[in-house]
Design an enzyme around this catalytic site. Structure first.
Site, PDB file in Angstrom:
ATOM      1  N   TRP A 471       0.813  -1.224   0.000  1.00  0.00           N
ATOM      2  CA  TRP A 471       0.000   0.000   0.000  1.00  0.00           C
ATOM      3  C   TRP A 471       0.849   1.280   0.000  1.00  0.00           C
ATOM      4  O   TRP A 471       0.433   2.303   0.530  1.00  0.00           O
ATOM      5  CB  TRP A 471      -0.958   0.027   1.200  1.00  0.00           C
ATOM      6  CG  TRP A 471      -1.779  -1.209   1.350  1.00  0.00           C
ATOM      7  CD1 TRP A 471      -2.752  -1.667   0.500  1.00  0.00           C
ATOM      8  CD2 TRP A 471      -1.707  -2.173   2.412  1.00  0.00           C
ATOM      9  NE1 TRP A 471      -3.288  -2.842   0.975  1.00  0.00           N
ATOM     10  CE2 TRP A 471      -2.663  -3.182   2.155  1.00  0.00           C
ATOM     11  CE3 TRP A 471      -0.927  -2.270   3.568  1.00  0.00           C
ATOM     12  CZ2 TRP A 471      -2.864  -4.264   2.993  1.00  0.00           C
ATOM     13  CZ3 TRP A 471      -1.120  -3.366   4.403  1.00  0.00           C
ATOM     14  CH2 TRP A 471      -2.079  -4.341   4.113  1.00  0.00           C
ATOM     15  N   HIS A 472       2.005   1.229  -0.634  1.00  0.00           N
ATOM     16  CA  HIS A 472       2.883   2.403  -0.675  1.00  0.00           C
ATOM     17  C   HIS A 472       3.086   2.863  -2.119  1.00  0.00           C
ATOM     18  O   HIS A 472       4.200   3.067  -2.584  1.00  0.00           O
ATOM     19  CB  HIS A 472       4.233   2.070  -0.028  1.00  0.00           C
ATOM     20  CG  HIS A 472       4.139   1.717   1.420  1.00  0.00           C
ATOM     21  ND1 HIS A 472       5.099   0.983   2.082  1.00  0.00           N
ATOM     22  CD2 HIS A 472       3.189   2.003   2.341  1.00  0.00           C
ATOM     23  CE1 HIS A 472       4.739   0.831   3.353  1.00  0.00           C
ATOM     24  NE2 HIS A 472       3.577   1.448   3.523  1.00  0.00           N
ATOM     25  N   GLN A 473       1.987   3.071  -2.832  1.00  0.00           N
ATOM     26  CA  GLN A 473       2.051   3.410  -4.254  1.00  0.00           C
ATOM     27  C   GLN A 473       2.576   4.836  -4.451  1.00  0.00           C
ATOM     28  O   GLN A 473       2.112   5.769  -3.782  1.00  0.00           O
ATOM     29  CB  GLN A 473       0.666   3.273  -4.881  1.00  0.00           C
ATOM     30  CG  GLN A 473       0.049   1.896  -4.725  1.00  0.00           C
ATOM     31  CD  GLN A 473      -0.885   1.779  -3.544  1.00  0.00           C
ATOM     32  OE1 GLN A 473      -0.805   2.534  -2.598  1.00  0.00           O
ATOM     33  NE2 GLN A 473      -1.798   0.829  -3.598  1.00  0.00           N
TER      34      GLN A 473
END
Length: 549
Positions: A471-473
């Site tokens: 979830w670190h786009q």
């Protein structure tokens, strides 16, 4: 002042906020000085900093709803937000490097964005990250020493005084969670036995080092989440110049020639247009920011013409360069008496080879319940070490699937396409297994469930079969000076007036560790740049004074 009086002041302030926002939302203006699209970790900072001047009108738009629910406020419930109405549920395209899997990924869809649903880890990014940003933009203001000054200014650090690295009195409450449980002590003993240095906290000297371990720095206070929205925006929501509008989906930008004039939103069942007197700031994240740009005619002209979208500005880098931290899990059986806990007790940074400038993988520890394990696609409850590649070389892209704003995007994440990323993943898993199988942890951890002692080809297959998004786009509208950059060092979109981007999409590469803190820095830099350019004086009244006036 006693606790009862403080609580009553908080209640009174909340009532003022709700009354003021009801009034502002029922009387939406046709124009605001600044429109900030997205209330996540960067957008909240920009909106709050600009609204500190009462003469400036600010509209903060958010597609999601309210954050005042137990799933958000209770720190231990963070994982329950995955798949909920507070979560953008995306699916990447099938990836040949993940053995054809199409993995899910998500982002926050709620006031506060990701900072309202994440694991609350405060990770600044390594010195090498920020110095790389400075070299890419040609602006030393993005360099490590400059950014360190911002971190010191905004933090309210609760640990031992450390004037070189930590600050106090700022809006960002941070504390290091030292868990005294025997199992956690054994974990750090295991880490130390492998020659890994243990640092005093996660955001000091360790962010200049070749690797190491520490307790996690967390945005948790008395068991409650401290989102960026609550730290920055909420204390100003009783002001007449700050309108926060949830359930407002930004669909397109509006233009006069190459000058951005405002936004088009879907709100209360209809499409509305609102003008921006000075600027529009996109803070929609690394998936929706490029989508809105392309839907509005900013992007690669071939990509836009494919769907009949008139070209406002040809910028081929829009949507290109996607990065994330691919993650994978090592799991051990553990006694039921070891309580489930998805707030990590330890963080480890390491290198897959000695010659690297900075760590390229990270390990977080957690104890998963059966329900938590299922959300991560894991086979059983257990004691887990979750690793991820924090300096991936693989790049993907975001593409449109159609010209209608309701059409989904195509996410070609491209995880593990670069062989160096697989090398880092293998080194990470090997270290996880060394830690988890160490003698110090034997009283607390039983047999290894996955991956177990696999030979190299099977271990590679395990990683490709199980890797998931952390979830670190980032990096789909990069800042810099090369032809594929979308914004300059001042975060202004090339070739377009009155339009800026302030979110993780602008990062030239994903940072080392969780991305909430670096997004706050992007927001602080954006606000500082905008105030300087528009000659907006900052507020003279402190945030805490306003909250308890």
């Amino acid at each position: 002042m006693n606790f009862k009086n403080e609580t009553q002041l908080d209640v009174n302030f909340a009532e003022r906020v709700h009354a003021n926002q009801r009034k502002l939302r029922s009387n939406l203006k046709t124009q605001y000085d600044f429109i900030i699209c997205g209330s996540g970790s960067a957008g909240s900072v920009v909106a709050a900093r600009l609204a500190e001047n009462p003469a400036i009108s600010v509209l903060l738009l958010e597609a999601g709803g309210d954050d005042d629910v137990p799933n958000v406020t209770d720190a231990l419930q963070w994982v329950t937000n995955i798949g909920s109405e507070r979560y953008w549920q995306f699916n990447a395209e099938p990836n040949p490097h993940l053995n054809g899997r199409a993995i899910p990924m998500g982002m926050g869809k709620v006031l506060g964005g990701g900072s309202s649903i994440n694991a609350m880890i405060w990770a600044r990014g390594h010195k090498c990250d920020w110095d790389f940003f400075a070299s890419e933009t040609g602006d030393p203001a993005w360099g490590y020493e400059s950014v360190l000054n911002i971190y010191r200014r905004i933090e309210d650090w609760q640990g031992a005084p450390d004037p070189r690295y930590r600050g106090t009195g700022g809006p960002v409450f941070v504390q290091s969670l030292h868990n005294p449980a025997p199992a956690v002590g054994a974990l750090f003993e295991a880490i130390g036995s492998l020659g890994i240095p243990i640092f005093e906290n996660q955001n000091g000297r360790i962010m200049e080092a070749d690797g190491g371990a520490s307790a996690a720095d967390m945005r948790i206070r008395d068991g409650k989440r401290q989102s960026v929205f609550r730290a920055y925006v909420f204390p100003q929501m009783d002001q007449a110049n700050l309108t926060v509008l949830p359930h407002a989906l930004v669909t397109r930008l509006t233009f006069q020639g190459n000058r951005t004039t405002g936004v088009e939103i879907s709100y209360e069942g209809s499409t509305r247009r609102i003008r921006a007197g000075r600027e529009v700031i996109l803070s929609l994240g690394a998936i929706h920011t490029p989508k809105v740009l392309m839907q509005s005619g900013i992007g690669g002209q071939d990509e836009l013409r494919r769907f009949g979208i008139p070209v406002v500005q040809h910028l081929p880098g829009v949507g290109q360069g996607f990065q994330d931290h691919p993650a994978f899990c090592c799991l051990w059986d553990c006694p039921e008496s070891l309580p489930a806990n998805l707030v990590p007790d330890a963080v480890v940074y390491g290198k897959s080879e000695a010659g690297l400038d900075s760590p390229d993988f990270q390990i977080l520890q957690a104890v998963l319940s059966a329900g938590d394990a299922a959300k991560f696609g894991l086979p059983a409850r257990g004691w887990a070490l979750i690793g991820n590649v924090v300096q991936p070389k693989s790049r993907g892209r975001i593409r449109l699937a159609g010209s209608d704003p309701a059409d989904p995007v195509q996410i070609e994440a491209n995880y593990l396409s670069d062989p160096d990323d697989l090398k880092a993943a293998l080194a990470c898993v090997e270290l996880c297994r060394e830690i988890g199988n160490s003698s110090a942890l034997r009283p607390f951890v039983r047999r290894e469930i996955i991956p177990d002692n696999l030979e190299r080809p099977k271990l590679e297959k395990y990683i490709r079969d199980t890797a998931f998004s952390f979830w670190h786009q980032t990096s789909t509208a990069q800042m810099g000076q090369h032809p594929m950059c979308v914004v300059d060092g001042f975060l202004k979109v090339y070739g377009v007036d009155n339009l800026r981007i302030a979110d993780g999409s602008t990062m030239p590469r994903v940072t080392t560790g969780n991305t909430m803190a670096p997004c706050v820095i992007v927001g602080e830099r954006a606000a500082e740049i905008i105030r300087d350019e528009h000659q907006i004086a900052p507020a003279s009244v402190s945030r805490s004074d306003r909250f308890h006036k």
